[in-house]
Design a protein around this motif. Structure first.
Motif, PDB file in Angstrom:
ATOM      1  N   ASP A   5      -9.073  -6.867 -34.055  1.00  0.00           N
ATOM      2  CA  ASP A   5      -8.568  -7.145 -32.704  1.00  0.00           C
ATOM      3  C   ASP A   5      -8.928  -6.042 -31.703  1.00  0.00           C
ATOM      4  O   ASP A   5      -8.571  -6.124 -30.544  1.00  0.00           O
ATOM      5  CB  ASP A   5      -7.052  -7.378 -32.740  1.00  0.00           C
ATOM      6  N   THR A   6      -9.622  -5.013 -32.132  1.00  0.00           N
ATOM      7  CA  THR A   6     -10.036  -3.937 -31.237  1.00  0.00           C
ATOM      8  C   THR A   6     -11.093  -4.460 -30.265  1.00  0.00           C
ATOM      9  O   THR A   6     -11.996  -5.169 -30.669  1.00  0.00           O
ATOM     10  CB  THR A   6     -10.621  -2.763 -32.046  1.00  0.00           C
ATOM     11  N   LYS A   7     -10.966  -4.085 -28.980  1.00  0.00           N
ATOM     12  CA  LYS A   7     -11.959  -4.501 -27.997  1.00  0.00           C
ATOM     13  C   LYS A   7     -13.272  -3.790 -28.296  1.00  0.00           C
ATOM     14  O   LYS A   7     -13.331  -2.584 -28.422  1.00  0.00           O
ATOM     15  CB  LYS A   7     -11.458  -4.151 -26.592  1.00  0.00           C
ATOM     16  N   LYS A   8     -14.329  -4.572 -28.435  1.00  0.00           N
ATOM     17  CA  LYS A   8     -15.628  -4.029 -28.816  1.00  0.00           C
ATOM     18  C   LYS A   8     -16.450  -3.679 -27.586  1.00  0.00           C
ATOM     19  O   LYS A   8     -16.408  -4.375 -26.587  1.00  0.00           O
ATOM     20  CB  LYS A   8     -16.384  -5.049 -29.668  1.00  0.00           C
ATOM     21  N   THR A   9     -17.218  -2.602 -27.716  1.00  0.00           N
ATOM     22  CA  THR A   9     -18.145  -2.237 -26.656  1.00  0.00           C
ATOM     23  C   THR A   9     -19.363  -3.158 -26.752  1.00  0.00           C
ATOM     24  O   THR A   9     -19.600  -3.809 -27.776  1.00  0.00           O
ATOM     25  CB  THR A   9     -18.603  -0.771 -26.802  1.00  0.00           C
ATOM     26  N   LYS A  10     -20.148  -3.162 -25.690  1.00  0.00           N
ATOM     27  CA  LYS A  10     -21.378  -3.958 -25.689  1.00  0.00           C
ATOM     28  C   LYS A  10     -22.311  -3.497 -26.805  1.00  0.00           C
ATOM     29  O   LYS A  10     -22.943  -4.314 -27.476  1.00  0.00           O
ATOM     30  CB  LYS A  10     -22.069  -3.847 -24.318  1.00  0.00           C
ATOM     31  N   LYS A  11     -22.379  -2.189 -27.029  1.00  0.00           N
ATOM     32  CA  LYS A  11     -23.250  -1.655 -28.082  1.00  0.00           C
ATOM     33  C   LYS A  11     -22.800  -2.148 -29.460  1.00  0.00           C
ATOM     34  O   LYS A  11     -23.626  -2.504 -30.297  1.00  0.00           O
ATOM     35  CB  LYS A  11     -23.275  -0.134 -28.037  1.00  0.00           C
ATOM     36  N   GLN A  12     -21.470  -2.169 -29.707  1.00  0.00           N
ATOM     37  CA  GLN A  12     -20.954  -2.671 -30.987  1.00  0.00           C
ATOM     38  C   GLN A  12     -21.319  -4.142 -31.176  1.00  0.00           C
ATOM     39  O   GLN A  12     -21.702  -4.552 -32.270  1.00  0.00           O
ATOM     40  CB  GLN A  12     -19.429  -2.505 -31.066  1.00  0.00           C
ATOM     41  N   ILE A  13     -21.192  -4.911 -30.107  1.00  0.00           N
ATOM     42  CA  ILE A  13     -21.526  -6.336 -30.176  1.00  0.00           C
ATOM     43  C   ILE A  13     -23.010  -6.506 -30.505  1.00  0.00           C
ATOM     44  O   ILE A  13     -23.392  -7.322 -31.352  1.00  0.00           O
ATOM     45  CB  ILE A  13     -21.151  -7.058 -28.862  1.00  0.00           C
ATOM     46  N   ILE A  14     -23.846  -5.714 -29.850  1.00  0.00           N
ATOM     47  CA  ILE A  14     -25.294  -5.775 -30.106  1.00  0.00           C
ATOM     48  C   ILE A  14     -25.583  -5.461 -31.573  1.00  0.00           C
ATOM     49  O   ILE A  14     -26.342  -6.172 -32.239  1.00  0.00           O
ATOM     50  CB  ILE A  14     -26.062  -4.820 -29.168  1.00  0.00           C
ATOM     51  N   LEU A  15     -24.971  -4.387 -32.094  1.00  0.00           N
ATOM     52  CA  LEU A  15     -25.206  -3.998 -33.488  1.00  0.00           C
ATOM     53  C   LEU A  15     -24.763  -5.095 -34.454  1.00  0.00           C
ATOM     54  O   LEU A  15     -25.482  -5.422 -35.402  1.00  0.00           O
ATOM     55  CB  LEU A  15     -24.478  -2.693 -33.811  1.00  0.00           C
ATOM     56  N   GLU A  16     -23.612  -5.689 -34.194  1.00  0.00           N
ATOM     57  CA  GLU A  16     -23.105  -6.733 -35.087  1.00  0.00           C
ATOM     58  C   GLU A  16     -23.963  -7.995 -35.039  1.00  0.00           C
ATOM     59  O   GLU A  16     -24.260  -8.590 -36.077  1.00  0.00           O
ATOM     60  CB  GLU A  16     -21.646  -7.045 -34.755  1.00  0.00           C
ATOM     61  N   GLU A  17     -24.355  -8.394 -33.844  1.00  0.00           N
ATOM     62  CA  GLU A  17     -25.197  -9.594 -33.721  1.00  0.00           C
ATOM     63  C   GLU A  17     -26.584  -9.347 -34.308  1.00  0.00           C
ATOM     64  O   GLU A  17     -27.157 -10.225 -34.957  1.00  0.00           O
ATOM     65  CB  GLU A  17     -25.289 -10.037 -32.258  1.00  0.00           C
ATOM     66  N   ALA A  18     -27.116  -8.148 -34.090  1.00  0.00           N
ATOM     67  CA  ALA A  18     -28.417  -7.805 -34.669  1.00  0.00           C
ATOM     68  C   ALA A  18     -28.322  -7.813 -36.192  1.00  0.00           C
ATOM     69  O   ALA A  18     -29.221  -8.315 -36.877  1.00  0.00           O
ATOM     70  CB  ALA A  18     -28.873  -6.437 -34.176  1.00  0.00           C
ATOM     71  N   ALA A  19     -27.222  -7.278 -36.735  1.00  0.00           N
ATOM     72  CA  ALA A  19     -27.039  -7.257 -38.192  1.00  0.00           C
ATOM     73  C   ALA A  19     -27.026  -8.673 -38.757  1.00  0.00           C
ATOM     74  O   ALA A  19     -27.624  -8.938 -39.801  1.00  0.00           O
ATOM     75  CB  ALA A  19     -25.748  -6.523 -38.552  1.00  0.00           C
ATOM     76  N   THR A  20     -26.379  -9.585 -38.050  1.00  0.00           N
ATOM     77  CA  THR A  20     -26.347 -10.983 -38.495  1.00  0.00           C
ATOM     78  C   THR A  20     -27.759 -11.557 -38.524  1.00  0.00           C
ATOM     79  O   THR A  20     -28.150 -12.228 -39.492  1.00  0.00           O
ATOM     80  CB  THR A  20     -25.427 -11.822 -37.579  1.00  0.00           C
ATOM     81  N   LEU A  21     -28.520 -11.287 -37.478  1.00  0.00           N
ATOM     82  CA  LEU A  21     -29.907 -11.778 -37.440  1.00  0.00           C
ATOM     83  C   LEU A  21     -30.768 -11.125 -38.509  1.00  0.00           C
ATOM     84  O   LEU A  21     -31.574 -11.800 -39.158  1.00  0.00           O
ATOM     85  CB  LEU A  21     -30.517 -11.519 -36.053  1.00  0.00           C
ATOM     86  N   PHE A  22     -30.615  -9.827 -38.704  1.00  0.00           N
ATOM     87  CA  PHE A  22     -31.397  -9.137 -39.739  1.00  0.00           C
ATOM     88  C   PHE A  22     -31.094  -9.724 -41.111  1.00  0.00           C
ATOM     89  O   PHE A  22     -31.981  -9.872 -41.945  1.00  0.00           O
ATOM     90  CB  PHE A  22     -31.086  -7.635 -39.765  1.00  0.00           C
ATOM     91  N   ARG A  23     -29.821 -10.081 -41.332  1.00  0.00           N
ATOM     92  CA  ARG A  23     -29.460 -10.659 -42.631  1.00  0.00           C
ATOM     93  C   ARG A  23     -30.047 -12.059 -42.772  1.00  0.00           C
ATOM     94  O   ARG A  23     -30.531 -12.432 -43.832  1.00  0.00           O
ATOM     95  CB  ARG A  23     -27.940 -10.709 -42.800  1.00  0.00           C
ATOM     96  N   GLU A  24     -30.006 -12.832 -41.699  1.00  0.00           N
ATOM     97  CA  GLU A  24     -30.482 -14.222 -41.760  1.00  0.00           C
ATOM     98  C   GLU A  24     -32.004 -14.315 -41.799  1.00  0.00           C
ATOM     99  O   GLU A  24     -32.571 -15.093 -42.564  1.00  0.00           O
ATOM    100  CB  GLU A  24     -29.955 -15.003 -40.553  1.00  0.00           C
ATOM    101  N   LYS A  25     -32.681 -13.546 -40.932  1.00  0.00           N
ATOM    102  CA  LYS A  25     -34.136 -13.675 -40.774  1.00  0.00           C
ATOM    103  C   LYS A  25     -34.929 -12.548 -41.413  1.00  0.00           C
ATOM    104  O   LYS A  25     -36.138 -12.669 -41.600  1.00  0.00           O
ATOM    105  CB  LYS A  25     -34.493 -13.704 -39.273  1.00  0.00           C
ATOM    106  N   GLY A  26     -34.242 -11.443 -41.689  1.00  0.00           N
ATOM    107  CA  GLY A  26     -34.927 -10.235 -42.126  1.00  0.00           C
ATOM    108  C   GLY A  26     -35.237  -9.368 -40.916  1.00  0.00           C
ATOM    109  O   GLY A  26     -35.426  -9.869 -39.798  1.00  0.00           O
ATOM    110  N   TYR A  27     -35.281  -8.065 -41.139  1.00  0.00           N
ATOM    111  CA  TYR A  27     -35.525  -7.125 -40.050  1.00  0.00           C
ATOM    112  C   TYR A  27     -36.878  -7.377 -39.390  1.00  0.00           C
ATOM    113  O   TYR A  27     -36.980  -7.460 -38.165  1.00  0.00           O
ATOM    114  CB  TYR A  27     -35.453  -5.692 -40.585  1.00  0.00           C
ATOM    115  N   SER A  28     -37.914  -7.537 -40.195  1.00  0.00           N
ATOM    116  CA  SER A  28     -39.273  -7.664 -39.653  1.00  0.00           C
ATOM    117  C   SER A  28     -39.442  -8.897 -38.784  1.00  0.00           C
ATOM    118  O   SER A  28     -40.161  -8.863 -37.787  1.00  0.00           O
ATOM    119  CB  SER A  28     -40.294  -7.697 -40.793  1.00  0.00           C
ATOM    120  N   ALA A  29     -38.785  -9.982 -39.147  1.00  0.00           N
ATOM    121  CA  ALA A  29     -38.957 -11.246 -38.426  1.00  0.00           C
ATOM    122  C   ALA A  29     -38.080 -11.354 -37.179  1.00  0.00           C
ATOM    123  O   ALA A  29     -38.252 -12.261 -36.369  1.00  0.00           O
ATOM    124  CB  ALA A  29     -38.670 -12.422 -39.364  1.00  0.00           C
ATOM    125  N   THR A  30     -37.144 -10.439 -37.002  1.00  0.00           N
ATOM    126  CA  THR A  30     -36.238 -10.479 -35.855  1.00  0.00           C
ATOM    127  C   THR A  30     -36.837  -9.698 -34.698  1.00  0.00           C
ATOM    128  O   THR A  30     -37.314  -8.578 -34.871  1.00  0.00           O
ATOM    129  CB  THR A  30     -34.867  -9.879 -36.230  1.00  0.00           C
TER     130      THR A  30
END
Length: 195
Positions: A5-30
């Protein structure tokens, strides 16, 4: 680790969304464009918060590595028995792999894409953590509370047994995380603890 429930910074949101994409597509393909789309900003705006895809990967890997290192240092400094220290560390791994599964997946699977000198620094930090964990297991073998033939085999078996959770739990969030942790801890501790 921050609560849900902690309010997330924009940077935290970016890191979390990027992590989801890296897991789904792989780092190289993202791409950075993929990340911007996932976050809901223009690609150019993304660079106001983060310099590059490489920086995202580095921040993810080191944020979790630092969490593990900090907790290890706290546990090593206590007067707890080796068996209790092992349990605390296993609970830490379960917590991170269940509650931060995309971030944990990236740290465990995509660290190979780190560039130097970050790659060597990350591997050094990981080796140091594993060596401290091995020391705790060996201390338990010495005091008789840990009954295993080989400390390294015990360590890597325990860590590998927990690692699957990062891939599995995110698809099964309806299951009680406390129940999952209790079951896994019971199985692992029964395998090493003197009866």
């Amino acid at each position: 680790m921050p609560k849900a429930d902690t309010k997330k910074t924009k940077k935290q949101i970016i890191l979390e969304e990027a992590a989801t994409l890296f897991r789904e597509k792989g780092y190289s393909a993202t791409t950075m464009r993929d990340i911007a789309g996932k976050v809901g900003v223009e690609a150019a705006s993304l660079y106001n918060h983060i310099k590059s895809k490489e920086q995202i990967l580095s921040k993810i890997c080191f944020s979790l590595a630092d969490t593990y290192t900090t907790k290890m240092n706290l546990i090593m400094a206590t007067e707890e028995s080796p068996i209790n220290k092992i349990k605390e560390l296993l609970l830490l791994h379960l917590e991170i792999n269940a509650m931060s599964s995309p971030l944990a997946s990236v740290m465990n699977d995509e660290w190979r894409h780190l560039t130097e000198p970050e790659k060597s620094e990350f591997l050094g930090q990981r080796r140091s953590y594993e060596n401290h964990f091995l020391t705790i297991i060996k201390d338990g073998m010495k005091d008789g509370s840990v009954v295993v033939e080989d400390a390294k085999i015990a360590l890597y078996t325990m860590l590998s047994s927990i690692r699957w959770l990062q891939h599995w739990y995110h698809a099964n969030r309806d299951m009680d995380v406390e129940g999952i942790k209790a079951t896994i801890i019971g199985l692992l501790m029964n395998g090493i603890e003197k009866k």
